[in-house]
Design a protein around this motif. Structure first.
Motif: not given
Length: 765
Positions: A451-452, A349-351, A376-380, A395-401
């Motif tokens: 990476k990224g 659900l977030g960020p 760009n993300y918010t709610t940290f 582990l499961v969302q490395p690109q998003r992280n």
């Protein structure tokens, strides 16, 4: 065919069918209502993974301050806007936090009504005095990206779904010559006095409305733009202004409150009138933007070009299935399946996305920026989420992280303090909680090779953040090696948190070959020793003169130098040096009975006297699972001669603190942190110290899990002899080779393979 072969064939066929069913519909195991009662502070409404819009019902709001101007603790109930036990719904707003212990948001509440127009919300005991409505849970459905409820007082069926930036409403009306859609522009969760500073609404034509809202709440200056369109032309419209005098137009030439194409003021509630036939549907598309009404309109037209409500719902649920299928689980029972996938739902659900379709967003400097090559993300909520949520993303969302880290680095560049975020949302820094915990998020990603983003630039941002001397006692911490209690509250817990954050910088520096940085920060990471009083065996507040504070209570949570905990809890918070901590406390002989007693001791009533978010439901002895500083504690046994107690404890915590029930969370979900703890622990390995490549092994609660990694590899976690009684692990293998010790590296797991736990009813001592 032999009996054994036939059995294997049937078993394989059943497993294949189960896997196929999971691929098609894992949303069936998600219950968004879990955590909406008591302290979970989750919301049940519609959203897509990491969506900028969280379209959800609000059952009430309590003013932040009472008549005496003081904070009202009852406001804490409504951090997500919805409490399951409430009998009425005020309306449906477009922005919500999930599981937090504080709130804001609740923007742009919409409520459909019939009959006499009323522009106040009324009260829960007398909903007929306003526009709110009674409802029944028997007429309520909550699914990923879909919410449905019958508004009994208005005989209207309300349904909602979303895209990333657009909320889509569908209201089925009775026959009425007095049907209304109310747009409450002053509504908000946690209503500070005069929280709304300004509102502007423009009637573009008989189906399109645009505008913005500025608020001064938890976020000190927040502007949200919108574009709203109806599926049916509006017959007439108007607004009322509350608290402040209505702006009447130049020389009062117009009645600006009725059918005037601009609505301007501080606390406005607008209305739009219709005539409806029996079972006629009025649909609304409501897009948000952090930048402009032009961008909001572009978001609306790009993401929702049609009025096909069902298609939008299905597309969003397909997005959820795609995310949930990253881990395909076979559990012991349906309740565990519900717990696991609802936990995954909450972690995703977030960020939340905080940029428009064209990449633009408002920065911390209140200027418009464009996110190039990242979202760009918010709610940290970093005091919570650095521990387990962001490692779960690695582990499961490395690109998003990676995109989230780039968002943090942009925040740091836009900051007047040049600090990475502490607790930020909607282009604001709230400075909530303690530490500088964006640092371990960044360090964990560097160490694990995510990476990224530019590693060296990120490390420099961490170093700069750790040396802002005017921030929360950092000057004394750097000079003395601890924060004096006579200068700062929460002096001990903040010292411990800084020491951990410093260690994570040292680990990132070591990975990048920056030995000078490593040496400086590994030395700082030992500052935990400066607040440890060996004479009593606990962390203790220390004064500026170097002496320990005399008046001291190890169980009290109030005024003792700790945040959301006491000396008993926080004395175990040295995740970066557990062996050093255990040795300081007397080694196994003294430490083990000390740790055992944490889970069995009885707390006096005074323990609960000064805190709202520690509840009896979230406590096991003096172990407070609802407060994150305890989340690593059950894994401390792995660093002793009795690692089997970690296996016993984590399975017990899973059973006691997580249930497939409305009140099934033993504390705030805290933007997914509680849920991420569940997932890792249920899988059998846990990121004990973010910034390390190592996971600590526990006792998996699933039968089997297939984790589909972004690099194309597959990690399978399998258990043999799994049951509720077989909570102990007799052996662990990875790709057929026995795992020695109690840890396994991230690099091994993401290379793919099979991690097998052999379960037993008796501990291996």
């Amino acid at each position: 065919m032999s009996y054994k072969a036939l059995t294997l064939s049937i078993t394989s066929l059943f497993a294949g069918c189960l896997l196929q069913a999971q691929n098609n519909n894992l949303t069936q195991y998600v219950n968004p209502l879990i955590g909406t009662a008591k302290m979970g502070h989750t919301y049940p409404g519609a959203t897509v993974p990491f969506g900028a819009v969280q379209l959800s019902p609000d059952t009430d709001t309590i003013p932040y301050a009472g008549p005496d101007g003081k904070y009202t603790g009852t406001a804490y109930r409504y951090c997500a806007g919805y409490q399951y036990d409430d009998p009425t719904i005020v309306g449906f707003s477009h922005t919500h936090f999930s599981g937090t212990g504080h709130s804001d948001l609740g923007d742009f509440l919409i409520m459909p009504t019939t009959g006499q127009l009323q522009l106040n919300p009324g009260t829960a005991d007398k909903p007929e005095t306003g526009y709110r409505s009674r409802f029944s849970h028997s007429n309520e459905i909550a699914e990923p990206n879909y919410y449905k409820v019958k508004l009994d007082d208005h005989n209207i069926l309300a349904e909602m779904t979303t895209t990333t930036r657009v909320g889509v409403h569908q209201y089925t009306f009775p026959k009425s010559d007095d049907a209304h859609i109310i747009l409450d522009l002053m509504h908000g969760i946690y209503n500070y006095d005069d929280k709304n500073t300004w509102t502007f609404v423009r009637i573009e034509n008989d189906t399109l409305i645009t505008g913005y809202k500025q608020t001064h709440g938890w976020a000190k200056t927040r502007t949200v733009y919108f574009a709203m369109t109806f599926s049916k032309p509006v017959q007439s419209y108007g607004y009322a202004q509350f608290k402040k005098q209505v702006y009447q137009g130049f020389w009062r030439r117009f009645n600006v409150t009725r059918n005037f194409p601009e609505m301007i003021g501080q606390n406005l509630r607008a209305y739009f009138n219709f005539k409806t036939e029996q079972d006629e549907k009025i649909k609304i598309k409501f897009a948000l933007s952090p930048v402009s009404t032009t961008n909001a309109l572009e978001n609306l037209r790009t993401e929702t070009p049609s009025w096909d409500f069902a298609a939008i719902k299905v597309k969003g649920q397909q997005q959820w299935n795609q995310e949930l299928n990253k881990i395909q689980v076979e559990a012991l029972n349906k309740e565990d399946m519900t717990n696991f996938y609802t936990a995954m739902y909450h972690t995703f659900l977030g960020p939340t996305v905080y940029s428009d379709m064209n990449g633009q967003y408002k920065g911390l400097d209140q200027n418009i920026h464009t996110a190039n090559n990242f979202t760009n993300y918010t709610t940290f909520s970093l005091w919570d989420t650095y521990r387990t949520l962001h490692p779960f993303f690695n582990l499961v969302q490395p690109q998003r992280n990676s995109h989230m880290i780039q968002s943090m680095l942009a925040h740091q560049q836009q900051s007047a303090h040049k600090m990475l975020p502490v607790w930020s949302h909607y282009a604001n820094e709230n400075w909530c909680m303690s530490g500088y915990h964006a640092v371990p998020v960044v360090a964990d990603a560097i160490v694990k090779g995510i990476k990224g983003f530019d590693y060296n630039k990120a490390l420099e941002a961490c170093i700069t953040t750790a040396n802002v001397k005017y921030y929360d006692g950092l000057d004394d911490y750097i000079r003395l090696g601890y924060i004096p209690d006579d200068k700062r509250g929460n002096s001990v817990s903040t010292t411990l948190e800084y020491a951990f954050d410093d260690w994570s910088i040292a680990m990132a520096a070591k990975k990048l070959g920056r030995n000078d940085v490593y040496e400086a920060f590994i030395k700082r990471s030992q500052n935990w020793k400066n607040v440890y009083d060996a004479a009593i065996g606990y962390m203790r507040p220390k004064l500026s003169n170097g002496s320990f504070k005399k008046e001291f209570d190890i169980l009290s949570t109030h005024g003792q130098g700790f945040i959301e905990g006491n000396a008993w809890n926080f004395s175990l918070f040295v995740p970066h040096d557990p062996k050093g901590m255990i040795d300081a406390m007397g080694g196994d002989k003294k430490f083990l009975p000390h740790l055992d007693s944490l889970f069995s001791m009885h707390l006096p009533d005074e323990f609960f006297a000064h805190t709202e978010d520690i509840t009896r439901e979230g406590i096991i002895g003096n172990y407070v699972h609802g407060n994150e500083p305890s989340h690593h504690v059950a894994y401390l046994y792995n660093f002793t001669s009795q690692p089997w107690k970690t296996q016993e404890r984590v399975r017990m915590i899973l059973k006691k603190q997580y249930k497939a029930a409305i009140d099934g969370l033993g504390g705030n979900d805290d933007c997914g942190q509680m849920s991420a703890w569940y997932i890792f622990t249920a899988l059998g390995f846990y990121p004990f110290a973010p910034g390390s490549e190592t996971y600590q092994l526990g006792s998996p609660a699933i039968k089997k899990a297939v984790i589909h990694l972004e690099n194309g590899n597959t990690l399978t976690v399998d258990t043999r002899n799994q049951s509720d009684k077989n909570v102990y692990v007799s052996k662990v293998t990875f790709n057929g080779i026995p795992v020695k010790g109690t840890a396994i590296d991230h690099s091994k797991l993401i290379a793919g393979g099979e991690l097998v736990f052999y379960m037993s009813s008796k501990p291996t001592k």
